[in-house]
Design a protein around this motif. Structure first.
Motif, short mmCIF file in Angstrom:
data_model
loop_
_atom_site.label_atom_id
_atom_site.label_comp_id
_atom_site.label_asym_id
_atom_site.label_seq_id
_atom_site.Cartn_x
_atom_site.Cartn_y
_atom_site.Cartn_z
N TYR A 178 43.38 36.75 33.26
CA TYR A 178 42.17 37.97 33.07
C TYR A 178 41.35 37.92 34.45
O TYR A 178 40.35 38.45 34.03
N GLN B 156 40.15 41.24 35.38
CA GLN B 156 39.34 41.96 34.50
C GLN B 156 37.90 41.53 34.42
O GLN B 156 37.57 40.48 34.72
N LEU C 293 35.03 41.49 32.01
CA LEU C 293 34.94 41.18 30.79
C LEU C 293 33.56 41.54 30.37
O LEU C 293 33.10 42.00 29.09
N SER D 63 32.90 47.94 29.64
CA SER D 63 33.55 48.46 28.59
C SER D 63 35.11 48.78 29.10
O SER D 63 35.32 49.20 30.44
N SER D 64 36.08 48.79 28.25
CA SER D 64 37.49 49.05 28.83
C SER D 64 37.52 50.52 29.11
O SER D 64 36.89 51.46 28.51
N GLU D 65 38.35 50.92 30.14
CA GLU D 65 38.37 52.01 30.37
C GLU D 65 38.91 53.03 29.57
O GLU D 65 38.70 54.49 29.51
N SER D 66 39.68 52.51 28.51
CA SER D 66 40.17 53.18 27.53
C SER D 66 39.15 53.47 26.27
O SER D 66 39.50 54.21 25.41
N ASP D 67 38.23 52.74 26.42
CA ASP D 67 37.00 53.06 25.26
C ASP D 67 35.83 54.08 25.66
O ASP D 67 35.32 53.97 26.43
N ALA E 97 30.14 52.52 24.39
CA ALA E 97 30.79 52.44 25.36
C ALA E 97 30.24 53.05 26.82
O ALA E 97 29.95 52.72 27.88
N ARG F 153 28.05 52.05 30.15
CA ARG F 153 28.31 52.65 31.40
C ARG F 153 27.15 53.36 31.94
O ARG F 153 26.80 53.16 33.19
N ARG G 131 35.31 38.72 24.85
CA ARG G 131 36.58 38.90 24.62
C ARG G 131 37.12 38.17 23.27
O ARG G 131 36.73 37.33 23.06
N GLU H 257 40.86 38.40 21.42
CA GLU H 257 42.03 38.95 21.35
C GLU H 257 43.06 38.16 20.77
O GLU H 257 42.98 36.77 20.98
#
Length: 304
Positions: free
Chosen positions: A30, A33, A35, A38-42, A47, A51, A68, A70
């Motif tokens: 990781y 990453q 942490l 926010s995840s780019e997919s969120d 989120a 940003r 995190r 997971e």
């Protein structure tokens, strides 16, 4: 020909050394990453709020202390193994250690979260300018736990605050709204701002503060009776010597409190206000201006 076979054998051996073995840890590191972001997919509302906060302040926004969490396989009994990382507010500066732990009550209401974020952005991040921390953790409340002979207990309130309004870590500032107090008390975040600025000033090298301290070096913690000053509290006399106020019946100013009074003053007053307040005390005005320039050089925004 022998040289060719030696070359081929050497390559094979080298490849063998770089191959994975059964014992080697092949789990992701990781390292690539962030942490805190926010995840780019969120694309959730929270989120997007995070940003926006980073874009406007340069500091990451956290609404809970979990960076995190997971699933990372199962153990021999079929139980899920979780890979969890929390933001560690006790992570020490080099040479420091701590026996504290902190737990947090999160702000669950979305609208209240937005309100808290806007307050931190306006009353803390905007004023800190370039001196903003790497991240802000915004919560409803903070609880301090202390280690008493191996048993973790809530701080007793004598030497440690059980529910502080802020914890200033090395990569994160945890800010509590203390229930609704942060939304209702106009001075709530001003007080926190002063604490943050003082914390930053106290961490400066002695060389950085030498000009400020030079005014009081001969007086710090001197017994008043030793220099023929009547014991008692006399602000006027203390100010004639360059101190913001007289705080002790027996002694002249403490070095730490002298810095605190002036740091708080820089966070509160403009130069013209201090010149009016302290017109009869030029040394106080000089010290105020010296510390004001030091604080400004850190990127912190103060009153003009």
């Amino acid at each position: 020909m022998k040289n060719i076979w030696f070359y081929i054998a050497s390559v094979v051996v080298l490849l063998g050394f770089t191959a994975c073995t059964d014992e080697e840890d092949t789990s992701p590191s990781y390292a690539d990453q962030n942490l805190f972001a926010s995840s780019e997919s969120d694309h959730s509302e929270m989120a997007e709020l995070k940003r926006s906060f980073y874009k406007e302040t340069g500091s990451y926004l956290l609404l809970n202390d979990t960076l995190r969490n997971e699933q990372n396989g199962t153990d021999a009994y079929g139980n899920t193994i979780w890979n969890t990382e929390l933001v560690d507010l006790t992570y020490p500066v080099i040479g420091e250690s701590t026996s504290y732990r902190y737990t947090y009550k999160y702000i669950k209401d979305v609208e209240k979260s937005k309100l808290a974020v806007n307050l931190i952005k306006e009353k803390l991040a905007a004023r800190l300018g370039k001196a903003v921390p790497y991240s802000f953790l915004i919560v409803d409340s903070i609880t301090t736990w202390t280690n008493n002979n191996g048993i973790w207990q809530i701080a007793n309130g004598y030497s440690d605050i059980p529910h502080p309004t802020e914890i200033l870590g090395t990569r994160c500032y945890a800010i509590s709204t203390n229930g609704d107090a942060g939304f209702e008390d106009e001075d709530y975040f001003t007080t926190i701002f002063k604490k943050i600025v003082l914390n930053k000033v106290q961490r400066l090298s002695a060389n950085k503060l030498s000009s400020f301290y030079s005014y009081g070096e001969q007086y710090y913690l001197v017994d008043k009776s030793d220099i023929n000053i009547p014991r008692g509290v006399n602000d006027s006399l203390a100010r004639s010597m360059g101190f913001w106020k007289d705080e002790n019946y027996y002694y002249l100013a403490y070095k730490q409190s002298d810095l605190k009074y002036f740091s708080d003053a820089v966070c509160t007053y403009s130069p013209s206000e201090v010149e009016n307040m302290m017109a009869d005390y030029p040394l106080v005005i000089e010290k105020f201006n010296i510390l004001r320039e030091i604080i400004k050089s850190m990127g912190i925004k103060v009153k003009d």
